[in-house]
Design an enzyme around this catalytic site. Structure first.
Site, short mmCIF file in Angstrom:
data_model
loop_
_atom_site.label_atom_id
_atom_site.label_comp_id
_atom_site.label_asym_id
_atom_site.label_seq_id
_atom_site.Cartn_x
_atom_site.Cartn_y
_atom_site.Cartn_z
N CYS A 172 44.28 16.81 63.31
CA CYS A 172 44.33 15.45 63.65
C CYS A 172 44.39 14.86 62.22
CB CYS A 172 43.00 15.16 64.32
SG CYS A 172 42.65 13.52 64.33
N CYS A 214 50.48 11.35 64.18
CA CYS A 214 49.47 11.70 65.14
C CYS A 214 49.68 13.03 66.05
CB CYS A 214 49.51 10.42 66.20
SG CYS A 214 48.25 10.45 67.31
N1 DGL Z 1 45.12 10.72 64.53
C1 DGL Z 1 45.55 11.12 65.74
C2 DGL Z 1 45.85 12.88 65.83
O1 DGL Z 1 46.36 13.01 64.68
C3 DGL Z 1 44.30 11.09 66.92
C4 DGL Z 1 43.25 10.25 66.82
C5 DGL Z 1 42.48 9.80 68.07
O2 DGL Z 1 41.92 10.51 68.86
O3 DGL Z 1 43.24 8.47 68.20
O4 DGL Z 1 45.31 13.51 66.75
#
Ligand code: DGL
Length: 249
Positions: free
Chosen positions: A182, A73
């Site tokens: 993301c 993430c």
């Molecule tokens: N998947 C997450 C990232 O890589 C974030 C998504 C979210 O906003 O929860 O930043």
């Protein structure tokens, strides 16, 4: 222990785009994937909130015996990776980062976009990364609402395409590369490619994160020869079916 799981963590199902790369590169490993969909999206929260949620998830995964933690993430990495490393100095912790280095290596004087959450775009970590490439023009592109649609299983819907067309309209024909900053966004990569056209390369950090994980495990003598497995857990249990589907194996 070699057979201990690799903990993989994201605010929801996005990190499965990284898990795909991990499983492809290291099929003999046992993976314990935790998605915190009950609290997603992280990208609109305060930095303190993201830190607290990330620490909680890491603690859970280490308590369950994880031999390494992959923070799949970008938002959690931006807000909390240094705190995790301080709290667990002995542990193997890998955090995904936007693939800016690849983008700037390929287009040293080019025009690059980075699409990411509000937290990732405003955190110092990105500012420090960008300082290393002063010659490159980088557009920061937010995508409010996109993570929510992907969490609702609507990655391939007309609604998602309409949102992306709206977000990307100012950049059509203008970018050499778009960095998907993301881990949810690789699930809409085809739609982004359709909108931006072939001239714009789409880059994400999933494969690089998998390679880094392999290097760290190798150095520690912790690579598992197999057989491997994947276990999904999610703070919102109805997300497990979508998780399986997104992994696609
Ligand atoms: N998947 C997450 C990232 O890589 C974030 C998504 C979210 O906003 O929860 O930043």
């Amino acid at each position: 222990m070699k057979t201990a799981p690799i903990g993989v963590f994201d605010s929801g199902v996005g990190g499965i785009s990284v898990l795909r790369e991990l499983v492809a590169l290291l099929p003999g490993e046992n993976y314990l994937y935790f998605g915190d969909s009950a609290n997603a999206p992280y990208g609109e929260k305060t930095t303190e909130e993201v830190r607290a949620l990330t620490l909680r998830a890491a603690e859970m995964l280490f308590d369950r015996g994880a031999k390494a933690l992959v923070v799949a993430c970008n938002t959690a990495t931006s807000a909390a990776i240094h705190i995790l490393r301080e709290k667990y100095p002995e542990k193997i912790i890998i955090g995904i980062e936007p693939a800016l280095k690849v983008a700037t290596d390929r287009f040293p004087t080019g025009h690059i976009g980075i699409m990411a959450t509000a937290v990732t775009l405003r955190e110092e970590k990105l500012a420090h990364q960008l300082e290393r490439f002063p010659q490159v023009a980088v557009e920061k592109i937010g995508a409010p609402g996109l993570v929510e649609l992907i969490e609702r299983g609507k990655a391939d819907s007309p609604e998602t395409e309409a949102l992306l067309r709206n977000i990307l309209a100012p950049y059509v024909g203008k970018l050499d590369a778009l960095v998907l900053g993301c881990t949810h966004y690789p699930f809409v990569k085809d739609t982004i490619g359709k909108i931006l056209g072939e001239k714009t390369q789409l880059l994400d950090g999933g494969a690089g994160t998998a390679r880094q994980t392999k290097r760290c495990l190798e150095q520690a003598g912790l690579l598992n020869p197999g057989p491997g497995s994947v276990i999904f857990e999610n703070s919102a249990t109805h997300m497990l079916e979508l998780s399986q589907k997104l992994l696609g194996i």
